[in-house]
Design a protein around this motif. Structure first.
Motif, PDB file in Angstrom:
ATOM      1  N   LEU B   6       0.830  -1.205   0.000  1.00 29.54           N
ATOM      2  CA  LEU B   6       0.000   0.000   0.000  1.00 29.54           C
ATOM      3  C   LEU B   6       0.869   1.261   0.000  1.00 29.54           C
ATOM      4  N   VAL B   9       2.838   1.556  -3.256  1.00 25.45           N
ATOM      5  CA  VAL B   9       2.003   1.963  -4.385  1.00 25.45           C
ATOM      6  C   VAL B   9       1.680   3.441  -4.299  1.00 25.45           C
ATOM      7  N   MET B  13       2.873   5.903  -7.186  1.00 30.80           N
ATOM      8  CA  MET B  13       1.795   6.462  -7.989  1.00 30.80           C
ATOM      9  C   MET B  13       2.216   7.737  -8.700  1.00 30.80           C
ATOM     10  N   ALA B 235     -14.849   2.435   0.407  1.00 28.03           N
ATOM     11  CA  ALA B 235     -14.577   2.998  -0.910  1.00 28.03           C
ATOM     12  C   ALA B 235     -15.824   3.656  -1.473  1.00 28.03           C
ATOM     13  N   VAL B 265      -3.641  13.364  -3.198  1.00 30.18           N
ATOM     14  CA  VAL B 265      -4.127  12.062  -3.674  1.00 30.18           C
ATOM     15  C   VAL B 265      -3.393  10.943  -2.948  1.00 30.18           C
ATOM     16  N   VAL B 269      -5.345   8.283  -0.593  1.00 23.12           N
ATOM     17  CA  VAL B 269      -5.305   6.871  -0.988  1.00 23.12           C
ATOM     18  C   VAL B 269      -4.738   6.038   0.155  1.00 23.12           C
ATOM     19  N   TYR B 272      -7.407   5.710   2.879  1.00 22.98           N
ATOM     20  CA  TYR B 272      -8.444   4.747   2.480  1.00 22.98           C
ATOM     21  C   TYR B 272      -7.916   3.319   2.554  1.00 22.98           C
ATOM     22  N   GLY B 273      -6.717   3.138   2.017  1.00 27.30           N
ATOM     23  CA  GLY B 273      -6.119   1.798   2.040  1.00 27.30           C
ATOM     24  C   GLY B 273      -5.932   1.297   3.461  1.00 27.30           C
ATOM     25  N   VAL B 276      -9.115   0.087   4.890  1.00 31.24           N
ATOM     26  CA  VAL B 276      -9.447  -1.257   4.415  1.00 31.24           C
ATOM     27  C   VAL B 276      -8.628  -2.309   5.160  1.00 31.24           C
TER      28      VAL B 276
END
Lengths: 636, 299
Positions: B6, B9, B13, B235, B265, B269, B272-273, B276
Motif C-alpha cells: 500500500l 504503491v 503512484m 470505498a 491524492v 489513498v 483509504y487503504g 481497508v
C-alpha cells in the motif's frame, strides 16, 4: 453445449437477463445511427426543460433531448465496458496462470501480489489507476481493466489449481507435454465455464464502475457522453427535474442487471445438472391397512412409550411417499427395545418422529402416541410443560457425535442449558450439574472437559457427553439412533456398556436403533425387525437366533458371522435390494427377496399378528423353514 | 506485506504518471522556474531510492507532505475531513448489519424447507435488485424522492443529524441486501445441521435455538464477506460523498485527482487503504474470537 444455452433461455432469470442484454446490444448498435442527430439537436426554446410530450426525459442546458441522449449513450457505455472487460480478462488470465506456468518463487510472488490487491476494494484501485492514467475515457478503461484483473486472476488461480491436481493433467505432465501446452489444451478448457460466468458478472460491475467514474467527472469528458456523464450533468439540475439524473441511472441499473442475471443463469444451468425423468413409480396412495394388533405386552399404564399406527409421509414429485407405514409398539418402563433393519427400512425415521424431530415437509400420523402418559399428538395446552417433560424425560443420542454438538459452544454450556431451561437452575448450578453428569458418563477430569469445545473431544468422548446431556434430567426413555455406527469398534463396546449402565442406574427404558443385529442382541430385551416401513417381527432377543419366525429376520441373523464361524464358510446374504419407499409393491414388501414367497404373498399384505409369548410376526409363511442363501449363490 | 504494498504503491503512484506531475499540476502556462522550484521542494529531483526513504521517514512522523495547490499540510486536510467520512462509513455499516442480520435470519426461518415460496421469491428478487443498484444511484434516487420531492431531508452537506439519513441509507441499502442474502443462505444451511437437531431434541425455546445455536455458526461464515462489504463501503463513500457534497475524504480525493494535486491524492489513498487494512484485520480477529478452533496466536 447448444442445448445448455437453450436451457438458459428457458429459465426465467436467463430469459430476462438475455432479453435485456440483447435489447442493450441492439440499442448500442442502432441508437446512434437512428437518433444520433436528434440527441444533438440544440433546442434553445427549451433549455433545462422538464419532461414533456416532446422531450420525455426533458432537456439539458443546451436544450438537447435527454431521452435520446440516454439511448445514444448506450453505445459508448457498452463499448467502454467491453473493452475494459477484455483488458481485465486478459490480464487476469495472464496473472492467474502465471503461478502455474512460472512455478517456483516467481509464481509464488505473483500469487502473493494478487492476494494483496484483492484485499482492496475495486473502486480504490480504480482511483489509483485513474491517477496514473489520467482523467478521461482512455484512462478510465485502463484503470478499470487493471482494477478488475486481480479478482479475476485470483479466481483463475483457484480454478487452475483445482484442475492441475487431476489425474489427466498429471498424465500429460508425465508424458512430457510442456507447461504452456498443458495449460492451453488441458487446463483452461476445463475452467472455461466458471470463468465465463464470472467474466459476465464482472462486466456488470465494470459497467457500474464506468458510470461511477464518469459520474465523478473522472471518466468520459464532454462533449462525449456516457450514462455516468449524463447523470453527473443531471445531478446539478435535480431540483428542476429529477428525471435528468434518474433516467440514465435507470439504464445503468438495467444494463447492470442484464449482465448479472445472464451470469447467474449461466451459472445455474452449468452448475446444476437437473435429474431427468424418473420413470413411473407406484405410489402407495391407498390407505395403509390397519395393523392394530394390541401388544398385550403390558398394561397401558406401565408403558413409557405407546405407539399405534405411526406413519411418516413425505410429499414427492409423483405423489406422497411413506417411508414409515403404520408402526405399532410399546416400551415398558426400564425395557430395552432394539429396532433392526436395513437402511431405508424406516427405523431411524420411526425413532425421530417419536422424538418429535421430523420436520416439514414430512408429516406424522398416528392413532395413538403417548410418552409417560402424555399425549404427543394433541396440541398441548401449555407447550412449555410438554417441552419440559420431553426435555428432561426423553434423551436422544444421535448417530454422528462429530456433527451433533454445536461447534461454537463449550460442551459444559451445551449440557447446562437443559438444566437452565427445564429445571430452573441458575447458571452456576446448571454448570455444576453438567460437570457432575460428565462425571457420571465416565468423562475424566470433567471440570476441565466441560470448558472445552467439541473439537477437543474424541468421537467416543463426544458420544459419552451426548449421553450425559440426556442425563441432565431424569430420562424415562433414551432413544439412541445408531449411537455407535460412527465410532471405532473398540469405542463402540465402551459406549454400549455405558448405555447399559446408565439405563440400570436411572431405570430408563431404551429404544436402540441399529442396523447391526449383534449390537441389538447384546443390549436389548426385545427386538423389532423393520422392513419397508413396517414392523415385520417383534420378538424377545433370546429367541432371535433360534426361534425367529419371519424369513427376513432369519436371513438377517444368518448374515451375521459369529466369532466361531469357520472362515471358509461362505457369508450368508439376502439377495436383491431393499424396497424403495416410493416403490412399495402390492402384497408383502419382502416377497421379491423371500425364498418362501408364494402367489398369496405377492397379492396380499400380511398383517402383524400376535403369536406365542407376546411376540408378533407379519408373514403368511411364518415358521416355515427356509434355506439360507450364501453370498456366492446370490452372485451366481 | 499488504501495508508495505500500500505504502509503496501510494509512493510510486506519483512517479508512474506520464510526464512531469508538477508541470501537469501547475499547468502548461506556469513559468519553468516555478515548476523547477516545486520539483525541488517535493524532492522529485533526488534519486528514486532517496525519495522512497524520505517518504517512509516522513510517514513515520505523520508527515504526508503538502498540497501543491493550497500549500496546506496534507495531514491537516485529512484530519479535518476524515471524521465526516469515517462517521458515514461506520454508521452505514451499523445500519446494514442491523437490517441484514435480523432480516436474513427471519426470512431463513420463515422460508426453510420450501415454506412460504412467495416470501422467498419476493425476498430473493428484492435483494438481487437492491444489491445490484450502485450506491451513488441509490443516493441520487433518495435525493430525488426524499429531499427534492418530499423535502424531508436536506439535499446535501453535513449539518445536523438529519443530513446523515440519506447518505447513510445510500451507502447501506445495497450491502444490506447482499448481506441479508448471505445470512439467509448460511442460516438455512446451519438450520439443517445435526447440532441444531440436537438443540431441538433438548426442547429449547425456539428463540434460543435460532439465536444461540444457529446464528453464531452462520455468522462465522458470513463475517468474511461482511468484511469485504465493509471495505467496499469505505470505498463507496467516495461516490456517495460526491452525490451529497459531503465534506469528507471522498470529495477531497476526487477534487485532487481532477486538479492533479498529487500529494493530497497520495495521502488520501493511503488513508483509504489503511482503513481497508484495519477492517480486514478486525475481521480476522473477530473470526478468531468467534471460532474456537482458530487461536489468535496463529494470526
Amino acid at each position: 453445449m447448444s442445448q445448455r444455452w437453450i436451457r438458459i433461455v428457458k429459465t426465467p432469470v436467463g430469459l430476462v437477463g438475455l432479453s435485456l442484454l440483447s435489447l442493450i446490444v441492439l440499442l448500442a448498435v442502432f441508437a446512434p445511427i437512428l437518433w444520433g442527430d436528434k440527441a444533438s439537436v440544440v433546442d434553445t426554446e427549451n433549455l433545462l426543460a422538464g419532461p414533456s410530450a416532446q422531450h420525455w426525459f426533458g432537456t439539458d442546458n443546451l436544450g438537447r433531448d435527454l431521452f435520446f441522449r440516454v439511448l445514444v449513450a448506450t453505445r459508448l457505455s457498452l463499448t467502454l465496458t467491453l473493452v475494459a472487460t477484455a483488458l481485465g480478462t486478459v490480464i487476469g488470465l495472464v496473472l492467474g496462470t502465471a503461478p502455474e506456468l512460472l512455478g517456483g518463487r516467481l509464481g509464488r510472488l505473483v500469487t502473493a501480489l494478487v492476494n494483496v490487491f484483492v484485499a482492496f476494494p475495486g473502486l480504490l484501485l480504480v482511483l489509483v489507476f485513474a491517477v496514473i492514467f489520467g482523467v478521461g475515457a482512455r484512462g478510465a478503461v485502463l484503470a478499470i481493466g487493471l482494477a478488475v484483473a486481480p479478482g479475476l486472476a485470483r479466481l483463475c488461480q483457484t480454478l487452475v489449481a483445482g484442475v492441475t491436481g487431476l489425474e489427466y493433467v498429471a498424465a500429460a505432465r508425465i508424458t512430457g507435454v510442456n507447461r504452456f501446452r498443458i495449460m492451453a489444451r488441458h487446463v483452461l478448457p476445463n475452467v472455461a465455464e466458471p470463468l465465463i460466468v464470472n467474466v459476465t458478472i464482472t462486466a456488470g460491475a465494470i459497467l457500474l464502475s464506468f458510470a461511477g467514474l464518469s459520474f465523478l467527472g473522472l471518466g468520459v469528458q464532454a462533449p462525449e457522453y456516457d450514462w455516468g456523464r449524463l447523470m453527473q450533468d443531471g445531478l446539478s439540475g435535480i431540483f428542476v427535474h429529477p428525471l435528468a439524473a434518474l433516467g440514465p441511472g435507470i439504464m445503468v441499473v438495467l444494463a447492470g442487471l442484464a449482465f448479472n442475471l445472464t451470469g447467474e443463469a449461466i451459472a445455474g444451468v452449468f452448475g446444476i445438472s437437473t435429474p431427468t425423468g424418473t420413470g413411473t413409480l407406484r405410489v402407495p396412495t391407498d390407505e395403509t391397512p390397519v395393523t392394530d394388533i394390541p401388544h398385550d405386552h403390558a398394561a397401558d399404564g406401565d408403558l413409557v412409550l405407546d405407539v399405534r399406527d405411526l406413519s411418516v409421509t413425505f410429499p414427492g414429485a409423483n405423489g406422497p411417499v411413506r417411508p414409515v407405514r403404520g408402526v405399532s409398539f410399546g416400551i415398558a418402563a426400564g425395557e430395552a427395545v432394539g429396532v433392526v433393519g436395513e437402511s431405508g427400512s424406516g427405523k431411524s425415521l420411526t425413532a425421530l418422529s417419536i422424538a418429535g424431530l421430523v420436520e416439514e415437509p414430512a408429516s406424522i400420523d398416528a392413532r395413538h402416541l403417548t410418552f409417560c402418559g402424555t399425549d404427543l399428538l394433541e396440541e398441548p395446552a401449555s407447550g412449555q410443560t410438554r417441552d419440559t417433560l420431553l426435555g428432561t424425560s426423553l434423551a436422544v443420542v444421535f448417530q454422528d457425535p462429530m456433527t451433533s454438538f454445536n461447534p461454537t459452544m463449550r460442551i459444559g454450556a451445551q449440557l447446562a442449558e437443559v438444566g437452565r431451561h427445564h429445571q430452573g437452575l441458575d447458571r452456576k448450578k446448571a454448570s455444576a450439574r453438567a460437570v457432575d453428569r460428565l462425571r457420571a458418563v465416565r468423562v475424566r477430569d470433567p471440570e476441565r472437559r466441560a470448558r472445552q469445545y467439541p473439537f477437543e473431544f474424541s468421537g467416543g468422548m463426544r458420544q459419552r457427553a451426548m449421553i450425559g446431556m440426556g442425563l441432565m434430567g431424569s430420562p424415562r426413555l433414551i432413544i439412541a439412533d445408531e449411537p455407535t455406527t460412527a465410532l471405532d469398534v473398540t469405542v463402540q463396546s465402551q459406549v454400549l456398556a455405558l448405555l447399559q449402565d446408565v439405563r440400570r442406574e436411572e431405570g430408563a427404558a431404551l429404544l436402540l436403533i441399529s442396523h447391526d443385529v449383534s449390537v441389538v442382541a447384546d443390549v436389548c430385551d426385545r427386538v423389532l425387525v423393520m422392513y419397508a416401513g413396517r414392523i415385520v417381527e417383534d420378538l424377545p432377543t433370546a429367541d432371535l437366533r433360534t426361534r425367529a419366525r419371519h424369513p427376513y429376520t432369519r436371513a438377517l441373523v444368518a448374515a451375521v458371522p459369529a466369532m466361531t464361524t469357520d472362515i471358509d464358510t461362505p457369508l450368508a446374504t439376502i439377495p436383491g435390494h431393499p424396497v424403495e419407499p416410493a416403490q412399495v409393491p402390492v402384497g408383502c414388501a419382502y416377497a421379491a427377496r423371500c425364498p418362501l414367497a408364494t402367489v398369496r404373498c405377492r397379492e396380499q399384505d400380511p398383517t402383524l399378528t400376535a403369536g406365542p409369548g407376546g411376540s408378533r410376526v407379519a408373514c403368511w409363511h411364518a415358521d416355515e423353514p427356509a434355506d439360507v442363501v450364501t453370498a456366492e449363490e446370490a452372485l451366481a | 506485506m499488504s501495508l508495505w504494498v500500500l505504502v509503496t504503491v501510494s509512493f510510486l503512484m506519483i512517479h508512474l504518471v506520464p510526464g512531469d506531475p508538477v508541470r501537469a499540476a501547475l499547468g502548461m502556462t506556469a513559468p519553468t522556474e516555478l515548476v523547477e522550484a516545486k520539483r525541488q521542494a517535493l524532492g522529485l529531483n533526488d534519486p528514486l531510492l532517496t525519495q522512497y526513504v524520505h517518504y517512509l521517514g516522513n510517514l513515520l512522523h505523520g508527515d504526508l507532505g503538502e498540497s501543491i495547490t493550497t500549500q496546506l499540510p496534507v495531514s491537516e486536510t485529512i484530519s479535518q475531513r476524515l471524521p465526516a467520512t469515517a462517521s458515514l462509513a461506520v454508521l452505514a455499516f451499523l445500519v446494514a448489519i442491523a437490517v441484514a442480520v435480523p432480516l436474513g435470519v427471519t426470512v431463513a426461518v420463515a422460508t426453510r424447507r420450501g415454506r412460504r415460496r412467495r416470501t422467498e421469491l419476493a425476498f430473493a428478487g428484492g435483494s438481487v435488485v437492491l444489491g445490484a443498484i450502485p450506491d451513488f444511484l441509490v443516493g441520487v434516487a433518495l435525493v430525488a424522492v426524499f429531499a427534492v420531492g418530499l423535502g424531508w431531508f436536506p439535499v446535501a452537506g453535513r449539518t445536523d443529524a438529519s443530513s446523515y439519513v440519506l447518505p447513510v441509507l445510500a451507502l447501506a441499502i445495497g450491502p444490506a441486501a447482499v448481506l441479508a442474502r448471505i445470512v439467509r443462505v448460511e442460516m438455512l444451511a446451519v438450520l439443517e445441521t445435526d447440532y441444531v437437531r440436537t438443540a431441538r431434541a433438548k426442547r429449547l425455546p425456539a428463540r434460543r435455538i435460532y439465536l444461540r445455536h444457529a446464528l453464531p455458526n452462520a455468522v462465522t461464515a458470513t463475517l468474511t464477506l461482511g468484511g469485504m462489504l465493509l471495505a467496499s463501503m469505505v470505498a463507496g463513500t467516495v461516490l456517495v460523498e460526491n452525490v451529497f457534497s459531503w465534506p469528507g475524504l471522498g470529495s477531497t480525493i476526487v477534487q485532487s485527482i481532477v486538479t492533479k494535486d498529487y500529494p493530497v491524492v497520495q495521502g488520501t489513498v493511503l488513508v483509504y487503504g489503511l482503513g481497508v487494512l484495519v477492517i480486514n484485520t478486525l475481521v480476522d480477529v473477530a473470526l478468531a474470537v468467534l471460532d474456537p478452533r482458530s487461536t489468535i496466536g496463529e494470526l
